[in-house]
Design a protein around this motif. Structure first.
Motif, PDB file in Angstrom:
ATOM      1  N   CYS A   1      44.966  40.082  32.716  1.00 57.45           N
ATOM      2  CA  CYS A   1      45.020  40.860  33.951  1.00 57.45           C
ATOM      3  C   CYS A   1      46.028  41.985  33.736  1.00 57.45           C
TER       4      CYS A   1
ATOM      5  N   ASN B   1      40.469  44.237  37.721  1.00 53.59           N
ATOM      6  CA  ASN B   1      40.335  43.450  36.488  1.00 53.59           C
ATOM      7  C   ASN B   1      39.315  42.331  36.638  1.00 53.59           C
TER       8      ASN B   1
ATOM      9  N   PRO C   1      37.205  39.349  39.381  1.00 49.47           N
ATOM     10  CA  PRO C   1      37.553  38.372  40.424  1.00 49.47           C
ATOM     11  C   PRO C   1      38.529  37.296  39.987  1.00 49.47           C
ATOM     12  N   ASP C   2      38.771  37.135  38.689  1.00 47.26           N
ATOM     13  CA  ASP C   2      39.708  36.125  38.221  1.00 47.26           C
ATOM     14  C   ASP C   2      41.147  36.627  38.157  1.00 47.26           C
ATOM     15  N   CYS C   3      41.366  37.872  38.577  1.00 46.41           N
ATOM     16  CA  CYS C   3      42.703  38.468  38.567  1.00 46.41           C
ATOM     17  C   CYS C   3      43.092  38.856  39.990  1.00 46.41           C
ATOM     18  N   PRO C   4      44.364  39.113  40.237  1.00 50.92           N
ATOM     19  CA  PRO C   4      44.804  39.477  41.588  1.00 50.92           C
ATOM     20  C   PRO C   4      44.152  40.766  42.088  1.00 50.92           C
ATOM     21  N   ALA C   5      44.017  40.861  43.401  1.00 54.67           N
ATOM     22  CA  ALA C   5      43.451  42.051  44.042  1.00 54.67           C
ATOM     23  C   ALA C   5      44.406  43.223  43.911  1.00 54.67           C
ATOM     24  N   GLY C   6      43.839  44.423  43.846  1.00 57.10           N
ATOM     25  CA  GLY C   6      44.653  45.624  43.773  1.00 57.10           C
ATOM     26  C   GLY C   6      44.961  46.202  45.143  1.00 57.10           C
TER      27      GLY C   6
ATOM     28  N   MET D   1      39.062  44.155  49.740  1.00 63.43           N
ATOM     29  CA  MET D   1      39.947  44.111  48.585  1.00 63.43           C
ATOM     30  C   MET D   1      39.170  44.474  47.323  1.00 63.43           C
ATOM     31  N   VAL D   2      39.820  45.241  46.443  1.00 61.18           N
ATOM     32  CA  VAL D   2      39.233  45.659  45.179  1.00 61.18           C
ATOM     33  C   VAL D   2      39.929  44.877  44.067  1.00 61.18           C
ATOM     34  N   TYR D   3      39.145  44.410  43.110  1.00 66.85           N
ATOM     35  CA  TYR D   3      39.661  43.623  41.991  1.00 66.85           C
ATOM     36  C   TYR D   3      39.416  44.404  40.701  1.00 66.85           C
TER      37      TYR D   3
ATOM     38  N   THR E   1      45.408  50.341  41.897  1.00 67.46           N
ATOM     39  CA  THR E   1      44.243  50.546  42.747  1.00 67.46           C
ATOM     40  C   THR E   1      44.659  51.441  43.895  1.00 67.46           C
TER      41      THR E   1
END
Length: 164
Positions: free
Chosen positions: A29, A140, A142-147, A136-138, A34
């Motif tokens: 990640c 990296n 969906p397995d990483c934190p939202a930006g 929410m935008v991801y 973002t």
């Protein structure tokens, strides 16, 4: 010498990019940013500028909305399919414009946007209020934190405004 410094370089690169432990495995990640705000995609002819006001909880903000000519790829060429090969694309104008209005504290819940679009002479072509649902935008995956949250508005060639 190269063999001794290479593993250290890889370790430093992996540490600089950041990693997250997801589901017992390690998913890379990165610290990619973002931008929070509203994307605006306009197909209505003659639009050259505009303003947007975004409101929630009795608070309204009027971020800068810079519109730029939209383009699309019409022809692509590739030198092959290997990872080291390259591809190119020829772009052409679509006749529309697009932009992004940064909204620093945009919440990930319903907001209201007032969009006003003008032609070259400053005449009002579009004046619409629309509910938006920023999500929410991801960056990296969906397995990483939202930006952070983003929303989008589309304006068709006839001036109809919708959330996208």
């Amino acid at each position: 010498m190269w063999k001794r410094t290479w593993p250290l370089g890889v370790l430093l690169l992996a540490t600089a990019c950041g990693t997250a432990n997801v589901g017992g495995g390690t998913t890379p990640c990165t610290d990619i940013g973002t931008p929070l705000g509203v994307n605006v995609d306009v197909e209505h002819p003659g639009v050259v500028s505009g303003t947007i006001e975004v409101c929630w909880d009795g608070r309204c903000v009027t971020p800068v909305l810079e519109l730029h000519p939209s383009t699309r790829a019409v022809e692509t060429t590739c030198t092959g399919t290997a990872p080291d090969d390259s591809c190119g694309a020829r772009m052409e104008p679509t006749g529309g414009v697009q932009g992004f209005a940064p909204v620093q504290d945009l919440p990930a819940r319903e907001v209201t946007a007032a969009l006003r679009l003008l032609d070259q002479s400053g005449s009002l072509l579009v004046d619409r209020h629309i509910p938006l649902h920023p999500e929410m935008v991801y960056p990296n995956g969906p397995d990483c934190p939202a930006g952070g949250p983003q929303a989008g508005i589309s304006v068709d060639p006839h001036g109809a405004v919708s959330e996208r």
